[in-house]
Design a protein around this motif. Structure first.
Motif, short mmCIF file in Angstrom:
data_model
loop_
_atom_site.label_atom_id
_atom_site.label_comp_id
_atom_site.label_asym_id
_atom_site.label_seq_id
_atom_site.Cartn_x
_atom_site.Cartn_y
_atom_site.Cartn_z
N TYR A 138 0.88 -1.09 -0.03
CA TYR A 138 0.03 -0.06 0.08
C TYR A 138 0.90 1.26 0.24
O TYR A 138 0.57 2.07 -0.66
CB TYR A 138 -1.06 0.03 1.06
CG TYR A 138 -1.85 0.99 1.20
CD1 TYR A 138 -3.24 1.03 0.73
CD2 TYR A 138 -1.51 2.34 1.80
CE1 TYR A 138 -4.26 1.92 0.99
CE2 TYR A 138 -2.45 3.36 1.79
CZ TYR A 138 -3.71 3.16 1.31
OH TYR A 138 -4.80 4.33 1.21
N GLN A 150 -7.08 8.39 8.06
CA GLN A 150 -7.04 6.77 7.77
C GLN A 150 -6.14 6.19 8.76
O GLN A 150 -6.25 5.08 9.19
CB GLN A 150 -6.36 7.03 6.50
CG GLN A 150 -6.35 5.37 5.77
CD GLN A 150 -7.93 4.79 5.71
OE1 GLN A 150 -8.67 5.27 4.53
NE2 GLN A 150 -8.41 3.96 6.49
N ASP A 187 -11.72 -2.09 3.08
CA ASP A 187 -10.83 -0.80 3.36
C ASP A 187 -10.39 -0.98 5.02
O ASP A 187 -9.70 -0.32 5.58
CB ASP A 187 -11.19 0.53 3.20
CG ASP A 187 -9.83 1.39 2.88
OD1 ASP A 187 -8.91 1.17 2.45
OD2 ASP A 187 -10.13 2.59 3.56
#
Length: 557
Positions: A138, A150, A187
């Motif tokens: 990622y 996040q 996610d």
């Protein structure tokens, strides 16, 4: 997911024809059909397989340590040399123990295990097939720094998952970006590669394996000595190192090197990083080299990450000015809360931090003080003037809603207080509850500014059971609560009912899991609300006795 980075090996590399060949596509094992190889690592192989009964794809993990065992004709696994058998067997026992533990855990960020078994000289486990990329991939695919929202969301999820593990005295010990997958469909992170088998092998075999990743392993993983034992703080360091990697693009210096010459540049001294000071400090504290200086648990790490809240109303402002509350943007509801006006001087929290107290797992023991420390008993009696008061005299009469419950009680609760006057920043709230009936506990607090909160039950603790005549210490010993000020006095109501009650009529405002009861309408005076709840026995012949008591706590500077 298997990966070779999990193990630093000093042993000779086993050639490709060593016998660790994966089972061929089409092979059936206990009804599961192998469709592909996901990964081959130093200690096993992970396959994509089909479960024809449920018509779903799964991950099938096979224990096969390359340096100890090999595949033989027919597909079975055999130890290479007799001298390796005890090491191989120890690893397989840990492989099975890992599967058994994971099968018991229930958290969205922990790998689930459907089945596990032994056969053909080795062991297998079946898990969901997670689709996504690991955090290392990622980071490689996203050049810009990870957004704080996040980052914190992922860390909160992972700290909760690891806390579930730690409650069973199980520690991951191999947390790294390669072992955390971000799922494509949600996610959300999934923690992989628990490493139980690898650690057992390393502990009984010759020194050909070092079970760690240098950039993510704290110093105690290099030396098992009494003064540096491993525990929750070990995983805290590794998870913080992952956060450091996501925030800066680089891993922190090796803990061994830092012990000799600490070249770590604290994140809170790096203004170029686009993160709040409290987030930087939380990571810095969790990366302390010495275990005794480090954040001690996942709950404390999570609390530090949440110290500052964003765009939320104070609990007390909301009580004074009720209005719809936007749901928090992050993934989980546990949040420490700042207050803007007068505040509750002492409150009780059980699974999350309430605004007015600080969870401090390292707080010193309470000191005996002739002026503030005593053991007292508070019992609810009728009328309330007979109630034994402890601590300073109340500045106001007992809250009418509390008095109404006391008047309805069939019997009294016994509450033993260690201290009724608490020094701000020093003393801990501790009391012991004993009930004459078995049932369910509810706890309320009325603050000096008239805010009224139901602390229990709540979203995280939908029911708290108590046994008759069996003392229950509150708050739990592993979650002490320290007085945070300002100085003042508060009233607490404790209720036990035989049956779980319905509290819907109180019209709670959900303030991050706690029940904030709306303030009384202006000029109407205090309303007497049925805080004892609505009994399911109202129109039936079942019994539902009620016991209650109240007490006050005074905070001083």
């Amino acid at each position: 997911m298997m990966n070779e980075n999990t193990v630093i090996q000093a042993a000779p590399v086993i050639p490709n024809d060593s016998g660790q060949q994966p089972l061929p596509v089409g092979t059936r094992i206990e009804g599961f059909e192998i469709q592909d190889v996901i990964g081959v690592g130093g200690f096993g192989i992970v396959y994509k397989a089909l479960d024809p009964m449920l018509e779903r794809q799964v991950a099938l993990k096979e224990y096969l340590p390359a340096s100890l065992a090999q595949r033989i004709p027919g597909g079975a696994v055999k130890v290479r040399e007799a001298r390796h058998k005890s090491t191989f067997d120890a690893g397989m026992r840990s492989f099975i123990n890992e599967a058994r533990l994971l099968a018991q855990f229930d958290h969205a960020a922990l790998v689930k295990v459907y089945r596990f078994w032994e056969m053909a000289g080795t062991a297998y486990m079946v898990m969901p097939l997670y689709q996504g990329m690991n955090l290392k991939q990622y980071a490689e695919n996203h050049a810009a720094p990870l957004a704080q929202e996040q980052l914190v969301n992922w860390l909160l999820v992972l700290t909760e998952a690891l806390e579930v593990m730690h409650s069973q005295q199980c520690y991951h010990r191999d947390i790294s970006p390669e072992n955390i997958i971000i799922q494509d469909n949600t996610d959300l992170p999934i923690l992989l590669d628990f490493g139980a088998a690898r650690r057992a092998i390393g502990s009984v075999s010759q020194p050909f394996t070092v079970i760690l990743k240098a950039s993510y392993a704290p110093i105690e993983q290099y030396a098992e000595v009494p003064s540096m034992t491993q525990g929750a703080w070990t995983d805290v360091y590794a998870l913080a190192a992952v956060a450091h990697f996501l925030m800066t693009g680089k891993t922190p210096p090796s803990s061994v090197g830092r012990l000799v010459n600490d070249s770590y540049l604290p994140l809170h001294e790096r203004p170029e990083l686009p993160y709040s000071p409290h987030v930087k400090k939380a990571i810095d504290d969790a990366l302390a080299v010495q275990p005794q200086d480090r954040t001690a648990s996942m709950s404390l790490f999570r609390q530090a990450l949440q110290t500052e809240t964003q765009d939320i109303l104070s609990l007390y402002d909301q009580a004074a000015h009720p209005q719809p509350e936007a749901p928090p943007k992050r993934l989980h509801s546990t949040k420490s809360m700042k207050r803007g006006g007068s505040v509750i001087a002492a409150a009780i929290a059980f699974t999350a931090l309430l605004a007015v107290f600080i969870f401090d797992l390292n707080a010193p023991p309470l000191e005996e003080n002739a002026d503030t420390t005593k053991t007292a008993v508070v019992q609810a009696t009728v009328p309330s003037s007979d109630t034994i008061q402890i601590g300073p005299a109340l500045t106001n009469n007992l809250d009418p809603s509390f008095q109404a419950v006391i008047d309805k009680a069939d019997s009294a609760l016994t509450i033993q207080m260690e201290q009724t006057t608490l020094k701000i920043g020093k003393d801990l709230l501790r009391f012991q509850l004993e009930s004459p009936v078995s049932g369910f506990v509810a706890v309320y607090v009325r603050a000096s500014d008239n805010s009224l909160i139901q602390l229990l039950p709540n979203v995280r603790v939908p029911a708290l059971a108590i046994e008759a005549n069996k003392p229950m210490p509150l708050p739990p010993a592993n979650e002490p609560i320290q007085a945070a000020g300002p100085a003042g006095e508060n009233q607490f109501l404790v209720v036990v009912t035989e049956q779980p009650r319905d509290y819907g009529h109180l019209n709670f405002q959900d303030h991050y899991g706690f029940g904030l009861i709306p303030a009384d309408p202006p000029h109407s005076g205090p309303l007497v609300q049925a805080l004892e709840g609505i009994s399911p026995c109202a129109n039936t012949s079942c019994t539902d006795r009620l016991a209650a008591a109240w007490f006050s706590v005074h905070e001083v500077d």
